[in-house]
Scaffold this motif. Structure first.
Motif, PDB file in Angstrom:
ATOM      1  N   HIS A 106      13.852   5.708   7.084  1.00 24.34           N
ATOM      2  CA  HIS A 106      14.466   6.203   5.845  1.00 24.34           C
ATOM      3  C   HIS A 106      13.535   7.191   5.146  1.00 24.34           C
ATOM      4  N   PHE A 107      12.256   6.860   5.134  1.00 25.99           N
ATOM      5  CA  PHE A 107      11.287   7.698   4.417  1.00 25.99           C
ATOM      6  C   PHE A 107      10.539   8.657   5.360  1.00 25.99           C
ATOM      7  N   LYS A 108      11.135   8.942   6.523  1.00 30.52           N
ATOM      8  CA  LYS A 108      10.389   9.726   7.532  1.00 30.52           C
ATOM      9  C   LYS A 108      10.008  11.123   7.027  1.00 30.52           C
ATOM     10  N   ALA A 109      10.800  11.680   6.143  1.00 36.72           N
ATOM     11  CA  ALA A 109      10.479  13.028   5.648  1.00 36.72           C
ATOM     12  C   ALA A 109       9.465  12.995   4.514  1.00 36.72           C
ATOM     13  N   LYS A 110       9.074  11.817   4.103  1.00 39.07           N
ATOM     14  CA  LYS A 110       8.165  11.670   2.962  1.00 39.07           C
ATOM     15  C   LYS A 110       6.729  11.450   3.439  1.00 39.07           C
ATOM     16  N   GLN A 111       5.787  12.048   2.728  1.00 39.25           N
ATOM     17  CA  GLN A 111       4.374  11.832   3.012  1.00 39.25           C
ATOM     18  C   GLN A 111       3.883  10.741   2.074  1.00 39.25           C
ATOM     19  N   CYS A 112       3.795   9.540   2.613  1.00 42.03           N
ATOM     20  CA  CYS A 112       3.364   8.450   1.733  1.00 42.03           C
ATOM     21  C   CYS A 112       2.891   7.248   2.553  1.00 42.03           C
ATOM     22  N   VAL A 113       2.133   6.417   1.888  1.00 39.00           N
ATOM     23  CA  VAL A 113       1.714   5.141   2.470  1.00 39.00           C
ATOM     24  C   VAL A 113       2.332   4.047   1.612  1.00 39.00           C
ATOM     25  N   ILE A 114       3.182   3.248   2.221  1.00 35.81           N
ATOM     26  CA  ILE A 114       3.857   2.173   1.480  1.00 35.81           C
ATOM     27  C   ILE A 114       3.235   0.848   1.892  1.00 35.81           C
ATOM     28  N   GLU A 115       2.677   0.157   0.908  1.00 31.79           N
ATOM     29  CA  GLU A 115       2.117  -1.170   1.194  1.00 31.79           C
ATOM     30  C   GLU A 115       3.161  -2.207   0.821  1.00 31.79           C
ATOM     31  N   VAL A 116       3.664  -2.894   1.817  1.00 35.25           N
ATOM     32  CA  VAL A 116       4.714  -3.887   1.564  1.00 35.25           C
ATOM     33  C   VAL A 116       4.088  -5.102   0.872  1.00 35.25           C
ATOM     34  N   GLN A 117       4.659  -5.441  -0.275  1.00 35.43           N
ATOM     35  CA  GLN A 117       4.111  -6.552  -1.063  1.00 35.43           C
ATOM     36  C   GLN A 117       5.010  -7.782  -1.061  1.00 35.43           C
ATOM     37  N   GLU A 118       6.286  -7.550  -0.798  1.00 33.46           N
ATOM     38  CA  GLU A 118       7.215  -8.680  -0.865  1.00 33.46           C
ATOM     39  C   GLU A 118       8.417  -8.363  -0.006  1.00 33.46           C
ATOM     40  N   MET A 119       8.973  -9.401   0.601  1.00 37.56           N
ATOM     41  CA  MET A 119      10.200  -9.242   1.373  1.00 37.56           C
ATOM     42  C   MET A 119      11.085 -10.439   1.052  1.00 37.56           C
ATOM     43  N   ARG A 120      12.374 -10.166   0.820  1.00 36.92           N
ATOM     44  CA  ARG A 120      13.301 -11.258   0.488  1.00 36.92           C
ATOM     45  C   ARG A 120      14.528 -11.145   1.378  1.00 36.92           C
ATOM     46  N   PHE A 121      15.228 -12.249   1.515  1.00 38.16           N
ATOM     47  CA  PHE A 121      16.476 -12.255   2.273  1.00 38.16           C
ATOM     48  C   PHE A 121      17.592 -12.768   1.383  1.00 38.16           C
ATOM     49  N   GLY A 122      18.769 -12.142   1.465  1.00 37.24           N
ATOM     50  CA  GLY A 122      19.925 -12.638   0.725  1.00 37.24           C
ATOM     51  C   GLY A 122      21.102 -11.718   0.927  1.00 37.24           C
ATOM     52  N   TYR A 123      22.249 -12.090   0.418  1.00 32.68           N
ATOM     53  CA  TYR A 123      23.335 -11.117   0.318  1.00 32.68           C
ATOM     54  C   TYR A 123      22.905 -10.063  -0.697  1.00 32.68           C
ATOM     55  N   PHE A 124      23.477  -8.863  -0.587  1.00 35.85           N
ATOM     56  CA  PHE A 124      23.063  -7.808  -1.514  1.00 35.85           C
ATOM     57  C   PHE A 124      24.262  -7.275  -2.275  1.00 35.85           C
ATOM     58  N   ILE A 136       3.894   2.621   6.939  1.00 34.28           N
ATOM     59  CA  ILE A 136       4.197   1.324   6.322  1.00 34.28           C
ATOM     60  C   ILE A 136       3.074   0.346   6.661  1.00 34.28           C
ATOM     61  N   LYS A 137       2.441  -0.175   5.627  1.00 34.68           N
ATOM     62  CA  LYS A 137       1.405  -1.193   5.833  1.00 34.68           C
ATOM     63  C   LYS A 137       1.917  -2.523   5.293  1.00 34.68           C
ATOM     64  N   VAL A 138       1.764  -3.555   6.056  1.00 35.05           N
ATOM     65  CA  VAL A 138       2.273  -4.854   5.623  1.00 35.05           C
ATOM     66  C   VAL A 138       1.102  -5.734   5.213  1.00 35.05           C
ATOM     67  N   ASN A 139       1.051  -6.051   3.932  1.00 33.42           N
ATOM     68  CA  ASN A 139      -0.061  -6.852   3.402  1.00 33.42           C
ATOM     69  C   ASN A 139       0.332  -8.297   3.149  1.00 33.42           C
ATOM     70  N   VAL A 140       1.555  -8.633   3.500  1.00 32.17           N
ATOM     71  CA  VAL A 140       2.007 -10.009   3.284  1.00 32.17           C
ATOM     72  C   VAL A 140       2.532 -10.559   4.608  1.00 32.17           C
ATOM     73  N   LYS A 141       2.638 -11.863   4.639  1.00 32.76           N
ATOM     74  CA  LYS A 141       3.225 -12.480   5.827  1.00 32.76           C
ATOM     75  C   LYS A 141       4.729 -12.240   5.774  1.00 32.76           C
ATOM     76  N   LEU A 142       5.268 -11.720   6.856  1.00 33.63           N
ATOM     77  CA  LEU A 142       6.701 -11.464   6.871  1.00 33.63           C
ATOM     78  C   LEU A 142       7.487 -12.766   6.808  1.00 33.63           C
ATOM     79  N   ILE A 143       8.637 -12.715   6.171  1.00 32.03           N
ATOM     80  CA  ILE A 143       9.487 -13.908   6.129  1.00 32.03           C
ATOM     81  C   ILE A 143      10.028 -14.158   7.540  1.00 32.03           C
ATOM     82  N   PRO A 144      10.372 -15.390   7.847  1.00 32.44           N
ATOM     83  CA  PRO A 144      10.928 -15.643   9.175  1.00 32.44           C
ATOM     84  C   PRO A 144      12.350 -15.083   9.287  1.00 32.44           C
ATOM     85  N   THR A 145      12.773 -14.799  10.485  1.00 32.03           N
ATOM     86  CA  THR A 145      14.163 -14.396  10.700  1.00 32.03           C
ATOM     87  C   THR A 145      15.056 -15.575  10.314  1.00 32.03           C
ATOM     88  N   PRO A 146      16.076 -15.328   9.486  1.00 34.87           N
ATOM     89  CA  PRO A 146      16.906 -16.448   9.030  1.00 34.87           C
ATOM     90  C   PRO A 146      17.601 -17.157  10.202  1.00 34.87           C
TER      91      PRO A 146
END
Lengths: 291, 239
Positions: free
Chosen positions: A209-227, A4-14
């Protein structure tokens, strides 16, 4: 293992305290669908219209009007088939988001599709029709409707996900031609939320969650809310979540796909939100080529 | 409205790639979307012909024999084909990626001749069916490969590989088996406010009116209404 690569500033903890809500099981039956049809202006007495049922949904139609209720979610889709997304081959709808939002809010209020004060404008998406011939010549492009999504708010926190929305479709005359609503009713507070997990915790969940997967995920966005989940999901609880949107780009940069992971945001969350990846049986080997 | 004809359906998907020359980032949910479509089409009485996943999904299934492929026995031997894997679009050429080199790791749209035999509808759920909605771009990407196929469905730019969009195939199949138009149902179901997926459906026609008519009205009962030449494209999209 996924990296997991994070290319954005993480949102603050609510901050503040959230709750975990228990949701009502939707009541989807003939009585409910006829009752709602009547509220929406359809003739819905026992002798009117046609009722169609399958494993996933119940559909009541009368003339061009069609109301569908989804059994798992209670989500509804109400469309006028004579006008919904129909092109008259000349109109070009020019409407600003703000005006479209006002019209949608008025419609939602009139038909009591959402409690007052519990929605906010999310987005207006326009349906275009276009044509072209060789080389893109004689190209034309018109807008024939706008779909306005109003996002549910719970305790002033936005509800993210495929649910938690009312969508109102407006045609080139700015008249409503259809609605979609996924809005599960709250039965009560299941429990008060304890402390929040951090966005970093959510990223760790994603990596696991993706531990069995061979991949590089670049995080582009993070949001907070009810789901809130979609049409075909049974959902028992409404709880705060982090929504992480990442990009999977091939090593040569030629192909790509987005990925989405949703993690619980509270330390006393009720279970996980994104279902675990299924372990699938290997495919049987395909016979040799025919040629 | 109900559908009177039966259509033959085939799907291909790739989640897991090898760490070799075909290496791509693994995906997780491509099967959910297309197998959901496949099974729901079957539930409605249509004919399930093939469901090839991971190493069983081959680029030759989309490559026309003029270029050494076997498309006429697979993607072009069904009426409706859905494919979901990594996609890309460069210099107006769409590429689908595969996990196993059979014979190559990918297929470019320049080697597709969609609809030369039986194919009427293609849904490509990978990214970048088109990069934008400019008429010259859409024409350049799809007018060559569309050689008898009626409608191509896809996404503008990237699409999401997500548990939360895994119902797309089921919803789409249910709609079109109930008689909904193919382009209208695709654009409506594949668009997503929350994931940011922007949907597009592109119809071919001999004349402008023919292409528009297919875009606006074609459903599964139009199976045998052939497109003799792709002189026009008409598309609809939501964004």
């Amino acid at each position: 293992m996924a990296e997991i690569k994070v290319n954005v500033k993480l949102i603050p903890t609510p901050r503040g305290q959230a709750r975990i809500y228990r949701l009502k099981s939707p009541s989807v039956n003939e009585k409910a669908v006829r009752g709602l049809a009547q509220l929406l202006g359809m003739q819905a007495d026992a002798k009117s219209g046609a009722l169609k049922s399958d494993a996933d949904k119940l559909t009541y139609s009368q003339g061009a009007l069609e109301l569908t209720m989804y059994r798992a979610s209670g989500g509804i889709r109400f469309i006028d088939r004579a006008r919904w997304q129909v092109d008259d081959r000349q109109s070009d709808l020019k409407i600003e988001d703000a005006a479209a939002s006002r019209l949608a809010q008025t419609f939602v209020k009139k038909y009591q599709l959402a409690p007052a004060g519990e929605t906010k404008f999310l987005k207006a998406a326009r349906l275009h029709v276009a044509e072209a011939t060789e080389g893109g010549k004689e190209a034309s492009d018109r807008t024939i409707d706008v779909a306005v999504a109003l996002q549910r708010q719970v305790d002033k926190i936005p509800v993210d996900g495929p649910g938690g929305q009312v969508v109102v479709y407006l045609d080139y005359e700015r008249k409503a031609t259809g609605i979609e609503r996924i809005w599960r009713e709250i039965a009560g507070v299941q429990k008060q939320g304890a402390a929040y997990r951090t966005p970093q915790n959510a990223l760790e969940d994603m990596a696991a969650h993706f531990k069995a997967k061979q991949c590089v995920i670049e995080v582009q966005e993070m949001r907070f809310g009810y789901f809130e989940e979609g049409w075909r999901s049974k959902q028992q609880y409404l709880q705060p979540a982090y929504v992480i949107i990442g990009m999977l780009t091939s090593p040569d940069g030629l192909t790509r796909k987005r990925t989405i992971y949703v993690a619980p945001a509270l330390t006393n969350a009720v279970g996980r939100i994104t279902p675990p990846l299924e372990v699938k049986r290997p495919e049987q080997e395909r016979p040799a080529a025919k040629y | 409205m109900s559908i009177h004809l039966h259509v033959r359906v085939g799907v291909e998907w790739v989640n897991d790639f090898h760490n070799d020359k075909c290496k791509q980032n693994d995906l997780s949910y491509c099967d959910d979307q297309v197998v959901g479509f496949y099974n729901h089409m079957g539930d409605h009485g249509h004919i399930k012909v093939f469901n090839w996943g991971n190493d069983n999904a081959w680029e030759t299934d989309f490559r026309h024999p003029d270029f050494g492929g076997d498309s006429l026995n697979w993607s072009d031997d069904v009426h409706f084909c859905m494919v979901n894997d990594h996609g890309g679009n460069f210099s107006n050429v769409v590429v689908f990626s595969f996990s196993k080199a059979h014979t190559n790791c990918s297929i470019a749209s320049t080697q597709m001749r969609l609809g030369r035999k039986n194919l009427k509808w293609l849904a490509a759920l990978g990214c970048d069916a088109v990069l934008n909605t400019n008429g010259d771009h859409i024409w350049a990407v799809w007018s060559g490969p569309m050689q008898g196929v009626h409608i191509v469905c896809g996404f503008i730019g990237t699409a999401a590989d997500s548990s939360w969009t895994s119902d797309l195939g089921e919803d789409f199949a249910d709609d079109i088996c109930d008689g909904d138009t193919i382009a209208g149902s695709w654009v409506s179901r594949a668009y997503s406010f929350w994931t940011g997926d922007d949907s597009i459906a592109i119809a071919a026609g001999v004349t402008r009116d023919d292409a528009i008519n297919r875009r606006d009205h074609e459903n599964l009962d139009w199976r045998d209404s052939s497109v003799a030449h792709t002189n026009w494209l008409a598309w609809k999209y939501r964004t």
